[in-house]
Design a protein around this motif. Structure first.
Motif, PDB file in Angstrom:
ATOM      1  N   GLU A   1      -1.033  -5.744   7.478  1.00 14.73           N
ATOM      2  CA  GLU A   1      -1.085  -6.947   8.039  1.00 14.73           C
ATOM      3  C   GLU A   1      -2.387  -7.156   8.526  1.00 14.73           C
ATOM      4  N   GLN A   2      -3.011  -6.102   9.044  1.00 16.56           N
ATOM      5  CA  GLN A   2      -4.329  -6.397   9.449  1.00 16.56           C
ATOM      6  C   GLN A   2      -5.392  -6.552   8.509  1.00 16.56           C
ATOM      7  N   GLY A   3      -4.917  -6.781   7.259  1.00 18.21           N
ATOM      8  CA  GLY A   3      -6.047  -7.185   6.235  1.00 18.21           C
ATOM      9  C   GLY A   3      -6.733  -5.989   5.481  1.00 18.21           C
ATOM     10  N   ARG A   4      -6.132  -4.724   5.748  1.00 19.61           N
ATOM     11  CA  ARG A   4      -6.685  -3.540   4.809  1.00 19.61           C
ATOM     12  C   ARG A   4      -6.247  -3.732   3.567  1.00 19.61           C
ATOM     13  N   THR A   5      -7.191  -3.087   2.790  1.00 18.00           N
ATOM     14  CA  THR A   5      -7.107  -2.862   1.171  1.00 18.00           C
ATOM     15  C   THR A   5      -6.332  -1.532   1.264  1.00 18.00           C
ATOM     16  N   VAL A   6      -5.323  -1.515   0.277  1.00 20.54           N
ATOM     17  CA  VAL A   6      -4.588  -0.230  -0.001  1.00 20.54           C
ATOM     18  C   VAL A   6      -4.462   0.134  -1.438  1.00 20.54           C
ATOM     19  N   LEU A   7      -4.847   1.358  -1.710  1.00 18.63           N
ATOM     20  CA  LEU A   7      -4.670   1.840  -2.875  1.00 18.63           C
ATOM     21  C   LEU A   7      -3.755   3.147  -2.732  1.00 18.63           C
ATOM     22  N   PHE A   8      -2.457   2.952  -3.367  1.00 21.08           N
ATOM     23  CA  PHE A   8      -1.536   4.246  -3.149  1.00 21.08           C
ATOM     24  C   PHE A   8      -1.207   4.731  -4.847  1.00 21.08           C
ATOM     25  N   ALA A   9      -1.226   5.961  -4.966  1.00 23.18           N
ATOM     26  CA  ALA A   9      -0.728   6.510  -6.023  1.00 23.18           C
ATOM     27  C   ALA A   9       0.654   6.916  -6.055  1.00 23.18           C
ATOM     28  N   THR A  10       1.708   6.639  -6.734  1.00 28.65           N
ATOM     29  CA  THR A  10       2.929   7.205  -6.768  1.00 28.65           C
ATOM     30  C   THR A  10       3.735   7.372  -7.989  1.00 28.65           C
ATOM     31  N   HIS A  11       4.651   8.178  -7.942  1.00 32.93           N
ATOM     32  CA  HIS A  11       5.569   8.056  -9.209  1.00 32.93           C
ATOM     33  C   HIS A  11       7.072   7.398  -8.829  1.00 32.93           C
ATOM     34  N   TYR A  12       7.029   6.957  -7.623  1.00 35.27           N
ATOM     35  CA  TYR A  12       8.310   6.373  -7.118  1.00 35.27           C
ATOM     36  C   TYR A  12       8.101   4.885  -7.339  1.00 35.27           C
ATOM     37  N   LEU A  13       9.089   4.305  -8.481  1.00 37.37           N
ATOM     38  CA  LEU A  13       9.158   3.227  -8.694  1.00 37.37           C
ATOM     39  C   LEU A  13       9.281   2.208  -7.672  1.00 37.37           C
ATOM     40  N   ASP A  14      10.457   2.633  -6.926  1.00 37.16           N
ATOM     41  CA  ASP A  14      10.916   1.757  -5.823  1.00 37.16           C
ATOM     42  C   ASP A  14       9.782   1.356  -4.791  1.00 37.16           C
ATOM     43  N   GLU A  15       9.069   2.510  -4.616  1.00 39.32           N
ATOM     44  CA  GLU A  15       7.868   2.324  -3.560  1.00 39.32           C
ATOM     45  C   GLU A  15       6.722   1.265  -4.142  1.00 39.32           C
ATOM     46  N   ALA A  16       6.669   1.434  -5.390  1.00 37.46           N
ATOM     47  CA  ALA A  16       5.560   0.664  -5.862  1.00 37.46           C
ATOM     48  C   ALA A  16       6.160  -0.891  -5.891  1.00 37.46           C
ATOM     49  N   ASP A  17       7.269  -0.912  -6.295  1.00 37.47           N
ATOM     50  CA  ASP A  17       8.027  -2.203  -6.265  1.00 37.47           C
ATOM     51  C   ASP A  17       8.177  -2.810  -4.871  1.00 37.47           C
ATOM     52  N   ALA A  18       8.507  -2.153  -3.847  1.00 34.65           N
ATOM     53  CA  ALA A  18       8.659  -2.685  -2.541  1.00 34.65           C
ATOM     54  C   ALA A  18       7.212  -2.922  -1.786  1.00 34.65           C
ATOM     55  N   TYR A  19       6.303  -2.070  -1.789  1.00 33.95           N
ATOM     56  CA  TYR A  19       5.303  -1.954  -0.942  1.00 33.95           C
ATOM     57  C   TYR A  19       3.804  -2.820  -1.522  1.00 33.95           C
ATOM     58  N   ALA A  20       3.804  -2.789  -2.866  1.00 34.72           N
ATOM     59  CA  ALA A  20       2.546  -3.186  -3.504  1.00 34.72           C
ATOM     60  C   ALA A  20       2.746  -4.547  -3.822  1.00 34.72           C
ATOM     61  N   ASP A  21       1.331  -5.507  -3.717  1.00 32.53           N
ATOM     62  CA  ASP A  21       1.282  -6.620  -4.166  1.00 32.53           C
ATOM     63  C   ASP A  21       1.058  -6.612  -5.934  1.00 32.53           C
ATOM     64  N   ARG A  22       0.551  -5.367  -6.097  1.00 30.83           N
ATOM     65  CA  ARG A  22       0.057  -5.307  -7.499  1.00 30.83           C
ATOM     66  C   ARG A  22       0.326  -3.890  -8.132  1.00 30.83           C
ATOM     67  N   ILE A  23       0.859  -3.745  -9.109  1.00 28.31           N
ATOM     68  CA  ILE A  23       1.242  -2.512  -9.668  1.00 28.31           C
ATOM     69  C   ILE A  23       0.260  -2.235 -11.079  1.00 28.31           C
ATOM     70  N   VAL A  24      -0.369  -1.144 -10.993  1.00 27.71           N
ATOM     71  CA  VAL A  24      -1.347  -0.661 -12.101  1.00 27.71           C
ATOM     72  C   VAL A  24      -0.565   0.517 -12.556  1.00 27.71           C
ATOM     73  N   LEU A  25      -0.013   0.315 -13.888  1.00 33.15           N
ATOM     74  CA  LEU A  25       0.596   1.345 -14.496  1.00 33.15           C
ATOM     75  C   LEU A  25      -0.156   2.127 -15.390  1.00 33.15           C
ATOM     76  N   MET A  26      -0.248   3.361 -15.300  1.00 33.02           N
ATOM     77  CA  MET A  26      -1.269   4.216 -16.060  1.00 33.02           C
ATOM     78  C   MET A  26      -0.457   5.144 -16.976  1.00 33.02           C
ATOM     79  N   ARG A  27      -1.009   5.389 -18.137  1.00 35.13           N
ATOM     80  CA  ARG A  27      -0.517   6.454 -18.950  1.00 35.13           C
ATOM     81  C   ARG A  27      -1.586   6.996 -19.832  1.00 35.13           C
ATOM     82  N   ALA A  28      -1.519   8.542 -19.850  1.00 37.31           N
ATOM     83  CA  ALA A  28      -2.557   9.236 -20.608  1.00 37.31           C
ATOM     84  C   ALA A  28      -3.946   8.570 -20.368  1.00 37.31           C
TER      85      ALA A  28
END
Lengths: 243, 337
Positions: free
Chosen positions: B218-245
């Motif tokens: 909320e303080q305007g920080r930029t966040v990049l987090f790696a996860t394999h939990y879909l619900d976390e990506a869905d709930a907390y990210a504005d943008r999802i970058v999906l990686m494979r291989a």
């Protein structure tokens, strides 16, 4: 220089006393036992017990300085160095902190062996001689502090203690710290001259014989320090490139 | 793979454009928080990251989502300057990553970051604060520097203030993770990078972790987090970058990622079905016949069903919604050959 980091390292040292105790106990025991045998003897105008006291002090400061640097291997093993790379800490600062810590580690063994010498072996020296041998022995730990850094970046975490112990014992044995190089066979004496331990002994014991500063020995020790220092920097760079 | 990777990056670019348009002119003018260009890393014969391009604007909260071995951690290691890419470039606020960390603009939490077991929580965070303090002296001085935050505030934020006097060696894995989080926040970073931050945390601790992350973002920080939990990506990210291989296979909002395999699947028993006729039904994207069963993918299942039930003999109808899990599977499993 980050004083907080140094303070935390000293706290860790006091909590994890193994290296500290070992570097104090070994030389103090050796001095008590061996020095006691030669309490009354003298060699070239110097008291033999004092000679052994200075040597054992060096053994302690050497082992303390090498052992302290070796803890870098343990920190690499648990990933602390990786964690540090996520902080604004500059690597040179880290290495400097480690060298200062090694020099701090070199001090207690000197003080304890001198206390054992003075109290139980009756070593009596002019104040100026005490100071000269003390300062020379302490500064003489510098090449071993640098060697400790090299070990810290080369050794595996699970064998670093054995590697360090083997190394400083070999240095003490072949460098004329446990057995005076003057009493060694010719070949052994030549080998001794190739170790930094021999030259530290030459410098630290010279006040006992009222000798002037051995600039030749000091130059050789400076070269050893620079050599180990450069090697440590190279190993450090290789380590950070890989991690 | 070809069809998937050809269509989806287009969508990703569409999103980035939309994101930039939606932001204020000042933030559009600001340099990217992260710019990864053609990033490649090989380990022996294995390609961990294959020509990855990723730009993150200031203020974005981005999830790097993918299965184990997708190259998330290697990407993060290169982003933080811990690993040198074989080719490609990394810029963090226009700087080399190591310079960005030294300037105190980046805070990171890594799985592999170890803590000194013989220090207490309070001591190790104080140590981090002292290391952060020197970031202010960096050159060039950053206008964003606010200096290290108070230790007590960060301990509170990471939920470890009651553990201040506890030795690290006595902490559970989840508690250590929160200490790492405190250490990441102490520099008061503009960019927070988290590699699987909630691994080892129980459900309650995960929720608490994300609650404190929210306060941070909320303080305007930029966040990049790696996860394999879909619900976390869905709930907390504005943008999802999906990686494979080692590459990005999709890039967009959670909604956009879901729309990749959008709509619902209608499953009906319909002997002798005519696929052409079914394809012509309203809303239908694709039709697949398996014996007497027809599988119809529709972006408007209500409209499809209304016609399907009245004009055909379809029976035993089932309708299933697609979720992020389906998108994830569709995009990351892809062709296994």
């Amino acid at each position: 220089m980050n004083v907080t980091y140094l303070r935390m390292e000293i706290i860790r040292l006091l909590r994890n006393r193994r290296v500290l105790i070992f570097s104090i106990l070994m030389p103090a025991i050796l001095l008590g036992v061996i020095g006691g045998l030669y309490k009354q003897d003298s060699l070239n105008g110097a008291n033999v017990a004092a000679y052994i006291m200075v040597s054992m002090g060096l053994f302690g400061s050497m082992s303390g300085a090498i052992g302290s640097g070796g803890t870098i291997a343990l920190e690499r093993g648990i990933g602390w160095n990786r964690q540090l790379r996520l902080t604004p800490l500059v690597p040179g600062q880290y290495l400097l902190t480690k060298v200062i810590l090694s020099m701090i580690m070199a001090l207690p063994p000197l003080l304890v062996t001198y206390a054992v010498g003075a109290i139980s072996l009756g070593v009596r020296l002019p104040a100026q001689t005490w100071i000269s041998i003390g300062v020379a022995s302490w500064l003489g730990a510098l090449p071993f502090a640098a060697l400790g850094l090299v070990i810290g970046y080369v050794a595996k975490p699970d064998s670093v203690q054995q590697v360090s112990a083997l190394l400083y014992m070999l240095l003490a044995l072949f460098g004329g710290i446990w057995v005076p190089a003057e009493q060694m066979p010719n070949l052994m004496r030549h080998i001794a001259e190739w170790t930094p331990a021999y030259w530290v002994g030459q410098v630290a014991r010279s006040p006992l014989f009222h000798q002037s500063m051995n600039m030749h020995a000091i130059a050789i020790l400076a070269a050893w320090t620079a050599g180990f220092g450069l090697l440590a920097m190279r190993r450090f760079r290789a380590d950070t490139a890989r991690a | 793979m070809s069809g998937m990777t050809n269509t989806l990056p287009t969508q990703g670019r569409g999103h980035s454009g939309a994101g930039a348009d939606g932001r204020s002119a000042s933030s559009r003018a600001a340099e990217a928080a992260v710019r990864l260009t053609g990033l490649t890393k090989r380990y022996d014969q294995v390609v961990a990251v294959a020509g990855l391009d990723l730009t993150i604007a200031p203020g974005e909260v981005v999830a790097l989502l993918g299965p184990n071995g997708a190259g998330k951690s290697t990407t993060i290691d290169m982003l933080l300057g811990l690993t040198r890419p074989d080719s490609g470039s990394v810029a963090v606020y226009g700087m080399d990553p190591v310079a960005a960390i030294r300037s105190g603009r980046v805070g990171a939490l890594l799985q592999s970051g170890g803590l000194l077991p013989d220090l207490t929580v309070g001591e190790i965070v104080t140590l981090s604060a002292s290391l952060a303090a020197r970031a202010g002296h960096s050159s060039p001085p950053s206008p964003h520097r606010r200096g290290p935050r108070p230790v007590s505030q960060v301990l509170e934020l990471a939920g470890v203030s009651d553990l201040t006097k506890r030795r690290i060696a006595q902490l559970s894995g989840g508690q250590q993770q929160r200490v790492r989080f405190a250490m990441a926040l102490i520099v008061d970073p503009d960019l927070i990078v988290l590699d699987e931050p909630t691994t080892g945390l129980d459900v309650e601790a995960r929720r608490a972790f994300w609650a404190s992350m929210r306060t941070e973002t909320e303080q305007g920080r930029t966040v990049l987090f790696a996860t394999h939990y879909l619900d976390e990506a869905d709930a907390y990210a504005d943008r999802i970058v999906l990686m494979r291989a080692g590459s990005v296979v999709a890039d967009g909002t959670a909604a956009q990622i879901k729309s990749v395999v959008s709509g619902r699947t209608i499953r009906a028993t319909l002997p002798g079905a005519d696929p052409v006729a079914l394809s012509a039904l309203p809303g239908v994207d694709s039709v697949e016949l398996r014996g007497d069963t027809a599988l119809i993918t529709s972006r408007d299942s209500d409209a499809t069903l209304r016609v399907l039930l009245t004009t055909t003999a379809a029976r035993d109808i089932e309708v299933t919604a697609h979720n992020l899990e389906d998108a994830f599977l569709a995009l990351t499993v892809g062709d296994q050959s």
